[in-house]
Design an enzyme around this catalytic site. Structure first.
Site, short mmCIF file in Angstrom:
data_model
loop_
_atom_site.label_atom_id
_atom_site.label_comp_id
_atom_site.label_asym_id
_atom_site.label_seq_id
_atom_site.Cartn_x
_atom_site.Cartn_y
_atom_site.Cartn_z
N HIS A 1 0.81 -1.13 0.00
CA HIS A 1 0.06 -0.08 -0.10
C HIS A 1 0.95 1.26 -0.19
CE1 HIS A 1 -3.34 2.89 1.20
NE2 HIS A 1 -4.13 1.96 0.70
N ASP B 1 -8.03 -5.08 -0.63
CA ASP B 1 -8.33 -5.83 -1.98
C ASP B 1 -8.26 -7.33 -1.87
OD1 ASP B 1 -9.43 -3.50 -3.29
OD2 ASP B 1 -7.55 -2.89 -3.77
N1 ACO Z 1 4.44 -7.26 -4.85
C1 ACO Z 1 5.60 -7.36 -5.01
N2 ACO Z 1 6.53 -5.89 -4.83
C2 ACO Z 1 5.94 -5.04 -4.31
C3 ACO Z 1 4.50 -5.12 -4.57
C4 ACO Z 1 3.67 -6.06 -4.51
N3 ACO Z 1 2.38 -6.12 -4.38
N4 ACO Z 1 4.42 -3.60 -4.10
C5 ACO Z 1 5.48 -2.99 -3.65
N5 ACO Z 1 6.39 -3.94 -4.07
C6 ACO Z 1 7.69 -3.61 -4.10
C7 ACO Z 1 8.15 -2.47 -4.88
O1 ACO Z 1 8.80 -2.98 -6.27
C8 ACO Z 1 9.34 -1.84 -4.12
O2 ACO Z 1 10.43 -2.59 -4.44
P1 ACO Z 1 12.00 -2.14 -4.25
O3 ACO Z 1 12.19 -1.21 -2.96
O4 ACO Z 1 12.83 -3.16 -4.28
O5 ACO Z 1 11.93 -1.17 -5.44
C9 ACO Z 1 8.72 -1.97 -2.58
O6 ACO Z 1 8.15 -2.99 -2.77
C10 ACO Z 1 8.44 -0.72 -2.31
O7 ACO Z 1 7.27 -0.34 -2.91
P2 ACO Z 1 6.00 0.69 -2.34
O8 ACO Z 1 7.14 2.12 -2.46
O9 ACO Z 1 5.54 0.44 -1.03
O10 ACO Z 1 5.13 0.89 -3.62
P3 ACO Z 1 4.45 1.80 -3.90
O11 ACO Z 1 4.10 2.93 -2.72
O12 ACO Z 1 5.11 2.42 -5.23
O13 ACO Z 1 2.86 1.12 -4.43
C11 ACO Z 1 1.10 -0.10 -4.49
C12 ACO Z 1 1.96 0.89 -3.69
C13 ACO Z 1 0.87 0.58 -5.87
C14 ACO Z 1 -0.33 -0.29 -3.68
C15 ACO Z 1 1.77 -1.24 -4.81
O14 ACO Z 1 2.14 -1.81 -3.37
C16 ACO Z 1 1.32 -2.41 -5.62
O15 ACO Z 1 1.22 -2.16 -6.81
N6 ACO Z 1 0.43 -3.41 -5.08
C17 ACO Z 1 -0.17 -4.27 -5.89
C18 ACO Z 1 -1.58 -3.59 -6.38
C19 ACO Z 1 -2.45 -3.36 -5.40
O16 ACO Z 1 -2.73 -4.11 -4.44
N7 ACO Z 1 -3.19 -2.34 -5.36
C20 ACO Z 1 -4.21 -1.92 -4.20
C21 ACO Z 1 -3.65 -0.84 -3.52
S1 ACO Z 1 -5.03 -0.61 -2.15
C22 ACO Z 1 -6.16 0.04 -2.96
O17 ACO Z 1 -5.82 0.95 -4.14
C23 ACO Z 1 -7.53 0.30 -2.54
#
Ligand code: ACO
Length: 431
Positions: A308, A365
Site C-alpha cells: 500500500h 483488496d
Molecule cells: N508485490 C511485489 N513487490 C511489491 C509490491 C507487490 N504487491 N508492492 C510493492 N512492491 C515493492 C516495490 O517494487 C518496491 O520494491 P523496491 O524497493 O525493490 O523497488 C517496494 O516494494 C516498495 O514499494 P512501495 O513504495 O511500497 O510501493 P508504492 O507505494 O509505489 O505502491 C502499490 C503501492 C501501488 C499499492 C503497490 O504496493 C502495488 O502495486 N500493490 C499491488 C496492487 C494493489 O494491490 N493495489 C491496491 C492498493 S489498495 C487500493 O488502491 C485500495
C-alpha cells in the site's frame, strides 16, 4: 509558540511556518517557497506533499490506523452501516434519528434512473467494460440534472444535499444496471428497500422471481461498501479534488474520480487479485510461482492485493474483511477454494524476507473479492462495487474544495527535463 523550518539555499536563509494537524501530523507550510526562494520541491507522486487540509479521514499508515471524522473503522464496521457512514463522512457527524431517516428517504427517492437516461445503455456494446460505462453514465448526470451541476452549493445547501444523495443512490443503481446490461437481462427498478437490499434486488431479481436478500448477505455488502467509504488523499480522491478545484460540478468530478479508480494499481486491484487466485487454483500451484515472480521487481508481476502506498503496517480494512470472509462464507454455507489459497499465500508472503523487509502486507483488496464472489457479484463488477462504496468519500472531499472560500485551483509545478530552445527544422531538412 509558532515553530519554523529553516531552509538555507544560495547562501540565504528562509523560514517557513510549521503546521500541525489535530492528530499531530507535522508539515512545513511551503506555500511561499517559490515566491521567496525561486525553488520548488520535487516530490514525484506527491508522497511527501500535503495538497490540502481536510477534516474527513485520518490515516496513520505506520500504525494501521483509519478513522472517519474521529471514529475508528473498527467501530464503524461493528456498529454502523453504509448509509450512516456515508452521512458521517459527508456531513461530519453521525446522523440523529431524524437526519438518518431524511437521508434514507432522499436516497430512496433518487434511486431510479429515468427513461431518457436508460437509453444511454443502448449505445454500449453488450460486453463493454463496467468501469468505462460507469464513468460515462455518471458523467451524464451533469447533462440530465443541469440545475444540480453547479459548484455553488454554499448558497443553497439543500441543493448539495440532493446532488449528494442522488449521486450515491444513482451510482449504486447504475452499477446494478451495468451488471444486467452485460448479462443481457432486463433492468430491475429500485423498490422501497434499505440501500444494500435495494442494490441486491436490482442485481438479482427477475421479472418472474423476486430476490430477497438474506440478512447476512445485506450485512456483508454493507460491510464491503463501508470499508471503502473514504481513504484520504488516494489517487481517485485527489483526482476528485483536483477536478473540483477548477469549479467543475459534482457529477463531472465523480466521473473523473471513477476513471482514476479504474487502474489496476488502485481500484482495479480487487479484480486482479481474483484473477491471480484463480490462476493459482487453475495451475494447481501453491502460489510459489507468483511469489517468486513478484520478487522480480517488475510492476506487472506484483503480488496483487499486497502493499500500500501509505500503510507500512497492516491495512486495518484487510484485517476486518479477512475475518469477515470466514464468517460470511460459513453463514452462507459456502466454501471457496480461493479463500484457502489466499490464506496460504498471505502466510507464505508474510514469512518471506522480500515482503517483510519492504513492509508489504495484504491490503483491503486481498480478501474483499472473496466476499463479493460469495454474494454472487462477478469479478468484472468488483471495481464498480469499490466505486459505489467510495462515492461518499469523493463527495465529501469535493464539498471541502467547493466550500472553501480561499480555495485555489490545483496546479502542481514540474521540473522540465526536455530539450532546451532550438530552431524549427523545415520538413525537407529533417533526417
Ligand atoms: N508485490 C511485489 N513487490 C511489491 C509490491 C507487490 N504487491 N508492492 C510493492 N512492491 C515493492 C516495490 O517494487 C518496491 O520494491 P523496491 O524497493 O525493490 O523497488 C517496494 O516494494 C516498495 O514499494 P512501495 O513504495 O511500497 O510501493 P508504492 O507505494 O509505489 O505502491 C502499490 C503501492 C501501488 C499499492 C503497490 O504496493 C502495488 O502495486 N500493490 C499491488 C496492487 C494493489 O494491490 N493495489 C491496491 C492498493 S489498495 C487500493 O488502491 C485500495
Amino acid at each position: 509558540m509558532q515553530k519554523h523550518a529553516l531552509i538555507k539555499i544560495d547562501d540565504k536563509e528562509h523560514t517557513f511556518p510549521v503546521m500541525t494537524g489535530t492528530e499531530g501530523e507535522k508539515a512545513i507550510d511551503a506555500r511561499n517557497l517559490r515566491k521567496e526562494t525561486g525553488y520548488i520541491f520535487y516530490d514525484q507522486g506527491y508522497g511527501n506533499t500535503g495538497s490540502c487540509e481536510s477534516s474527513i479521514t485520518y490515516l496513520d499508515g505506520d500504525n494501521g490506523v483509519l478513522r472517519h471524522r474521529g471514529y475508528t473503522i473498527e467501530e464503524l464496521a461493528e456498529h454502523s452501516d453504509f448509509p450512516e457512514t456515508a452521512y458521517l463522512v459527508i456531513y461530519g457527524e453521525l446522523p440523529n434519528a431524524a437526519q438518518r431517516k431524511a437521508f434514507g428517504q432522499l436516497l430512496r427517492e433518487n434511486a431510479a434512473i429515468e427513461t431518457q437516461m436508460q437509453r444511454i445503455f443502448e449505445g454500449f456494446p453488450k460486453d463493454a467494460p463496467p468501469m468505462a460505462m460507469l464513468s460515462s453514465i455518471v458523467g451524464s448526470l451533469a447533462a440530465h440534472y443541469p440545475q444540480l451541476a453547479t459548484n455553488n452549493f454554499e448558497k443553497d445547501l439543500q441543493q448539495f444535499d440532493l446532488a449528494a444523495a442522488m449521486a450515491i443512490s444513482k451510482i449504486r443503481t447504475i452499477g446494478a444496471m451495468i451488471y444486467r446490461h452485460n448479462k443481457g437481462l432486463p433492468f430491475v427498478h429500485p423498490k422501497d428497500l434499505p440501500f444494500c437490499n435495494n442494490f441486491l434486488h436490482m442485481m438479482f431479481s427477475e421479472p418472474y422471481q423476486e430476490y430477497a436478500a438474506l440478512p447476512e448477505v445485506a450485512k456483508a455488502l454493507n460491510l464491503i461498501l463501508l470499508m471503502h467509504a473514504d481513504h484520504e488523499q488516494n489517487c481517485s480522491t485527489s483526482t476528485m479534488r483536483m477536478v473540483g478545484s477548477s469549479g467543475a460540478n459534482l457529477f463531472t468530478s465523480l466521473a473523473a474520480a471513477i476513471n482514476a479508480l479504474s487502474g489496476p494499481l488502485h481500484g482495479g486491484a480487487n479484480t486482479a487479485v481474483m484473477q491471480m487466485l484463480q490462476s493459482i487454483h487453475d495451475e494447481n500451484d501453491d502460489g510459489t510461482r507468483f511469489i517468486e515472480a513478484a520478487k522480480g521487481g517488475s510492476k506487472s508481476s506484483r503480488l496483487m492485493g499486497f502493499g500500500h502506498a501509505v500503510y507500512r503496517n497492516f491495512d486495518p480494512r484487510a484485517k476486518i474483511i479477512g475475518q469477515a470472509c470466514d464468517v460470511v462464507l460459513k453463514k452462507l454455507g459456502k466454501s471457496d477454494p480461493l479463500l484457502d489459497i489466499a490464506k496460504n499465500l498471505e502466510q507464505a508472503a508474510l514469512k518471506d524476507d522480500y515482503f517483510i523487509s519492504r513492509k508489504l502486507y495484504p491490503n483491503v483488496d486481498f480478501y474483499s473479492g472473496i466476499i463479493m464472489r460469495a454474494l454472487g457479484i462477478p469479478t468484472n463488477m468488483f471495481t464498480v462495487m469499490f466505486a459505489i462504496g467510495r462515492s461518499p468519500g469523493w463527495i465529501a472531499n469535493w464539498r471541502e474544495v467547493a466550500s472553501n472560500p480561499k480555495g485555489r485551483i490545483y496546479r502542481p509545478r514540474q521540473i522540465y527535463v526536455g530539450p532546451v530552445k532550438r530552431a524549427y527544422v523545415p520538413l525537407a531538412n529533417r533526417k
